[in-house]
Motif scaffolding. Structure first.
Motif, PDB file in Angstrom:
ATOM      1  N   LYS A 140      -3.933 -22.091 -38.018  1.00  0.00           N
ATOM      2  CA  LYS A 140      -4.625 -21.496 -39.177  1.00  0.00           C
ATOM      3  C   LYS A 140      -5.641 -22.435 -39.801  1.00  0.00           C
ATOM      4  O   LYS A 140      -6.428 -22.030 -40.641  1.00  0.00           O
TER       5      LYS A 140
ATOM      6  N   THR B  37       3.738 -14.495 -47.231  1.00  0.00           N
ATOM      7  CA  THR B  37       3.678 -13.359 -46.313  1.00  0.00           C
ATOM      8  C   THR B  37       5.067 -12.769 -46.088  1.00  0.00           C
ATOM      9  O   THR B  37       5.230 -11.541 -46.062  1.00  0.00           O
ATOM     10  N   ASP B  64      -1.550 -13.274 -40.533  1.00  0.00           N
ATOM     11  CA  ASP B  64      -0.759 -12.710 -41.637  1.00  0.00           C
ATOM     12  C   ASP B  64      -0.957 -11.210 -41.746  1.00  0.00           C
ATOM     13  O   ASP B  64      -0.030 -10.450 -42.005  1.00  0.00           O
ATOM     14  N   GLU B 107      -2.628 -11.500 -50.915  1.00  0.00           N
ATOM     15  CA  GLU B 107      -2.150 -12.853 -50.647  1.00  0.00           C
ATOM     16  C   GLU B 107      -3.327 -13.806 -50.627  1.00  0.00           C
ATOM     17  O   GLU B 107      -4.231 -13.661 -49.803  1.00  0.00           O
TER      18      GLU B 107
HETATM   19 MG   LIG Z   1       0.829 -16.168 -45.317  1.00  0.00          MG
END
Ligand SMILES: [Mg+2]
Ligand SMILES: Nc1nc2c(ncn2[C@@H]2O[C@H](COP(=O)(O)OP(=O)(O)OP(=O)(O)O)[C@@H](O)[C@H]2O)c(=O)[nH]1
Ligand SMILES: Nc1nc2c(ncn2[C@@H]2O[C@H](COP(=O)(O)OP(=O)(O)OP(=O)(O)O)[C@@H](O)[C@H]2O)c(=O)[nH]1
Ligand SMILES: [Mg+2]
Ligand SMILES: [Zn+2]
Ligand SMILES: [Zn+2]
Lengths: 205, 205
Positions: A140, B37, B64, B107
């Motif tokens: 990520k 998440t 996610d 988020e």
């Molecule tokens: Mg997340």
């Protein structure tokens, strides 16, 4: 004014100062709570006889600085306020008092994004993540891993508790960065710590 | 141009849209890997019968978003690139397709600093930290906690493994914010999750 260009110029000044005074500077980056301060604390204890200093960056407070200073070395806190990363300007103001240091550990603000953009003048960029952040934390955040000299995957004893696949994390790191040295550690259990210290001793020689 | 003033204006437009369409929007902030998440995933499953949507902010990728979409709800990913936080402009572009949603979970990017400055137009600000980040994570980031409506201290089953004092974390949160609702959870063990769902069901009524 180009923020990054101005930062680069100051970073080069910092780098000249470090080289002139024989200081090896490390920029330790990583997410909030990955174990950056504990790494510095344990490293100070293990590098007995080497003159170590530390600059600890945080949004507010001196907690990390006090933890590190209690190990008997010179440590300075930098409070970044609204900024979520250290930059060369912050460091420029602190370095002159570390002139007789051999190893200078600069702990960056906990953040996986912006610190990657700001060269501080360091010789080595260290990125530390922990398995408890999830095993997708490497893929990520490609930017910060791509530029690292050392990648540390920490808290590996907790991998099962969060169902994190440490092999995947290391694979992701290797895919992003073919050259970086990669360590798996658990600083509480001592796992992988000797390998880190051996690498550091190689560097100092 | 004043960045925060421009953001505030767009946030108000977002808020009007949410109120006009009966959407309760949540801005879920917190450090990288704190459990944001997983919270959304488990909440979707528990709020059967309520129309839930989600916007997932990350630097890159759709990981996610795919996790959340697999629970059968409408989910959209926003990639922020160099930005370490969502802002009202990012959200403004996504909200029109969520017009018939009742609960919209947004988020934010994992980061304890900058997200606090950017109102997205949400009704509730939720800050989620985990004990594995260290028990000083609350006192080190006063800004983001001061503005929270809900504070969630997650992964409490791992407190002993990192020697984190959960009572201190909750004390620090209460000192910074007298009004926020504070939950202690472990999303893997299920600890505290029912209390969170009960609070949410109150809100929806
Ligand atoms: Mg997340
Ligand atoms: N079990 C375990 N706990 C660890 C390990 N490394 C750090 N911790 C714990 O994790 C928490 C955070 O450690 P710190 O050293 O403060 O982390 P940091 O990266 O300096 O944190 P910030 O400066 O707040 O970003 C503390 O509770 C540590 O005791 C590890 O390898 N294993
Ligand atoms: N043991 C334990 N693991 C948890 C808990 N909550 C989350 N996890 C694990 O922690 C890791 C991160 O969880 P995520 O839900 O991806 O966290 P996040 O905050 O969304 O992460 P980012 O979006 O990357 O910032 C995953 O391995 C989860 O399985 C918990 O309460 N207990
Ligand atoms: Mg620290
Ligand atoms: Zn940033
Ligand atoms: Zn920021």
């Amino acid at each position: 004014v180009d923020l990054l260009a101005a930062n680069k110029k100051l970073a080069e000044e910092n780098r000249e100062f470090f080289e002139k005074n024989g200081i090896i500077a490390f920029n330790i980056m990583g997410a909030t709570g990955s174990g950056k301060t504990l790494l510095i604390e344990k490293t100070i204890d293990a590098m007995d006889g080497v003159k170590v200093g530390a600059i600890l960056g945080d949004v507010i407070g001196k907690a990390d600085c006090e933890r590190v200073a209690s190990h008997g070395i010179k440590a300075e806190a930098i409070n970044t306020g609204k900024e979520c990363h250290l930059d060369a300007h912050f460091i420029h103001h602190s370095i002159y008092s570390f002139a007789d240091t051999e190893l200078l550990f600069i702990e960056n603000v906990g953040n996986m994004v912006c610190p990657a953009d700001f060269d501080l003048g360091e010789k080595f960029r260290i990125v530390m993540v922990s398995v408890t952040e999830g095993d997708d934390v490497v893929e990520k955040h490609p930017e910060i891993f791509r530029l690292a000299d050392v990648i540390i995957i920490n808290k590996v004893a907790l991998a099962d508790a969060v169902e994190a696949d440490v092999d995947k994390m290391e694979r992701d790191a290797r895919n992003l960065n073919a050259k970086a040295k990669i360590f798996r550690t658990d600083l509480r259990k001592g796992t992988g710590f000797d390998e880190w210290i051996n690498w550091l001793k190689e560097v100092v020689r």
